[in-house]
Enzyme design. Structure first.
Site, short mmCIF file in Angstrom:
data_model
loop_
_atom_site.label_atom_id
_atom_site.label_comp_id
_atom_site.label_asym_id
_atom_site.label_seq_id
_atom_site.Cartn_x
_atom_site.Cartn_y
_atom_site.Cartn_z
N TYR A 97 17.28 1.92 2.80
CA TYR A 97 17.62 1.37 1.49
C TYR A 97 18.74 2.14 0.81
CZ TYR A 97 12.86 -0.20 2.44
OH TYR A 97 11.74 -0.71 3.03
N HIS A 125 0.81 -1.22 0.00
CA HIS A 125 0.00 0.00 0.00
C HIS A 125 0.85 1.27 0.00
CE1 HIS A 125 -0.01 -1.51 4.36
NE2 HIS A 125 0.99 -0.67 4.24
#
Length: 488
Positions: free
Chosen positions: A258, A171
């Protein structure tokens, strides 16, 4: 319509209830059977009680079953939804705790980085067991909808090695679009059109239109910096927007894991995060949130059960993809969403074998992806770094090759920015030994890892992280909820 939906990991109570009520917002799905399965009999009975209450109150013919026998739940199922967390919070705690000893500070640790890679090693053998059962006992051609993280690794394994028709669902795109619509002053998200593409948790809004008008970088930066809340909560995300020229779907805390630039030193971590909520970068934030949520549910179960006795309101149907995909496949009402599938030319400048997240349309013919998308070069470079880690991690999980696993962790952007090769080798040994019961593919590697650890002279430290908070008690949570109600 009458068909069967199996939910694996249905003990994820809040999420299971959301998926259940979303699906029942589709009028044609009143006669569907839901088969719940989980390792925890106690959790299964709790969620079944809640869903039975929903069915009873709304006077529906919907059938709900619950069993710890996974194959029985999957038998004859047309759709299988996975929400599993292999190893539970016990293993997850090690995903955060052990890397901290080597200076690696994660907010979530469920996608890549040291924690996400080990999470994948635990999940992938189980995902392949699911796929075997699906092929053997589910309805022919059954579709596997994976919600479990690490999304890309799980989906990669299910498609490449499990040979099951699989789509990964998240989502993040919807939440990012909500933010953009808000800062641009849209009356509703329907005024915002966008193309968002990349890989899961590193997806990029590469084209934005507000009521048909193209939105450029400068306008978007100014809108976020002027927002009284997001300007503080999304500092790192806004900085990436300024440098890359496009906005990332992922939250401030997630995105920080990340990249190799923002979490490699404690003083830099505190500079870029916000502590108003876990998702903005708190050390081990999602672990704390998950622990509190579990404790709250177990204590307040009667309240959850009581609140289930309410009408299902289609106007409150969530933007989770699952119910909309099923509706499109079964009724031919076309749905546009963003889905995790094998690339195969969809994104031109990402590897063909990668699991990408990109726009697609669903109808009776299936999920039809929009092909020929090209990412900005910086976005493609960042995604490719993660894809290389994911590929090695999947191959290591399949083969049980601990040396390949260490190379995967070594090549992780944040791990590489913080730790030396010697530290990575020891850290992986320590994580594999600590989680051995959930890592059957590494059984032969564990004795040698223990032996290496007994002789190691690499120093570690007991460190809580740059921005750690304690798990709150039930009384503290009650007080906070009461204060929020009074403020409203």
């Amino acid at each position: 319509m009458s068909f069967k939906i199996a939910i694996i990991g249905a003990g994820s109570v809040g999420f299971t209830k959301k998926l259940f009520t979303d699906i029942l917002c589709v009028p044609e799905f009143r006669d569907v059977e839901f088969a719940l399965t989980d390792l925890s009999e106690r959790n299964l009975q709790m969620i079944k009680s809640i869903l039975d209450r929903v069915v009873e109150f709304n006077r529906l013919p919907t059938k709900v079953t619950a069993t710890t026998d996974r194959r029985a739940a999957l038998e004859g199922a047309r759709y299988i939804i996975s929400c599993v967390r292999v190893g539970g919070l016990e293993a997850y705690a090690d995903d955060i705790r052990i890397p901290l000893k080597y200076g690696i500070d994660q907010c979530v640790g469920d996608t890549i980085c040291a924690g996400g890679i080990l999470y994948g090693q635990r999940n992938i053998p189980v995902i392949l067991d699911f796929c075997k059962d699906i092929l053997e006992v589910a309805e022919p051609g059954a579709k596997f909808l994976n919600y479990a993280n690490p999304m890309a690794m799980n989906t990669w394994a299910a498609i490449e090695y499990g040979k099951v028709d699989t789509v990964g669902l998240c989502h993040g795109v919807q939440h990012g679009a909500d933010q953009i619509a808000e800062v641009l002053g849209a009356k509703s998200r329907t005024e915002l059109d966008y193309i968002c593409s990349g890989i899961n948790h590193q997806t990029w809004f590469i084209d934005l239109r507000l009521n048909g008008r193209k939105i450029g970088k400068d306008e978007l930066v100014a809108a976020f910096e002027a927002h009284p809340v997001y300007s503080q909560q999304e500092k790192l995300r806004i900085d990436v927007l300024k440098r890359f020229g496009v906005y990332s779907t992922e939250s401030n805390g997630h995105l920080s894991e990340y990249l190799p630039w923002y979490r490699k030193r404690p003083d830099e971590i505190t500079r870029w995060i916000d502590m108003s909520d876990w998702i903005h970068g708190e050390t081990g934030g999602y672990l704390r949130y998950s622990t509190e949520t579990r404790n709250w549910f177990e204590t307040e179960f009667p309240q959850f059960l009581e609140s289930a006795a309410r009408p299902i309101d289609p106007a409150k149907r969530s933007n989770e993809h699952a119910s909309h995909i099923l509706e499109a496949l079964e009724t031919n009402r076309v749905y546009r969403g963003h889905f995790n599938v094998k690339n195969n030319g969809i994104v031109t400048n990402l590897p063909q074998d990668a699991i990408i997240e990109s726009p697609g349309f669903v109808d009776r013919f299936g999920i039809n992806m929009a092909a020929g998308i090209t990412l900005p070069e910086a976005c493609a470079a960042t995604c490719t770094s993660s894809i290389n880690v994911q590929r090695m991690s999947v191959h290591a999980a399949i083969s049980g090759d601990i040396d390949l696993l260490k190379l995967a962790v070594l090549h992780d952007p944040l791990v590489g920015a913080v730790s030396t090769p010697e530290e990575v080798w020891q850290m992986v040994d320590e994580m594999v030994v600590a989680q051995a019961r959930w890592l059957p593919q590494y059984a032969e590697a564990v004795p040698a890892a223990k032996e290496r650890l007994s002789k190691s002279r690499i120093k570690t430290r007991e460190w809580a992280g740059a921005a750690r908070r304690d798990v709150r008690s039930i009384d503290e949570l009650r007080a906070e909820k009461t204060a929020l109600k009074q403020a409203v």
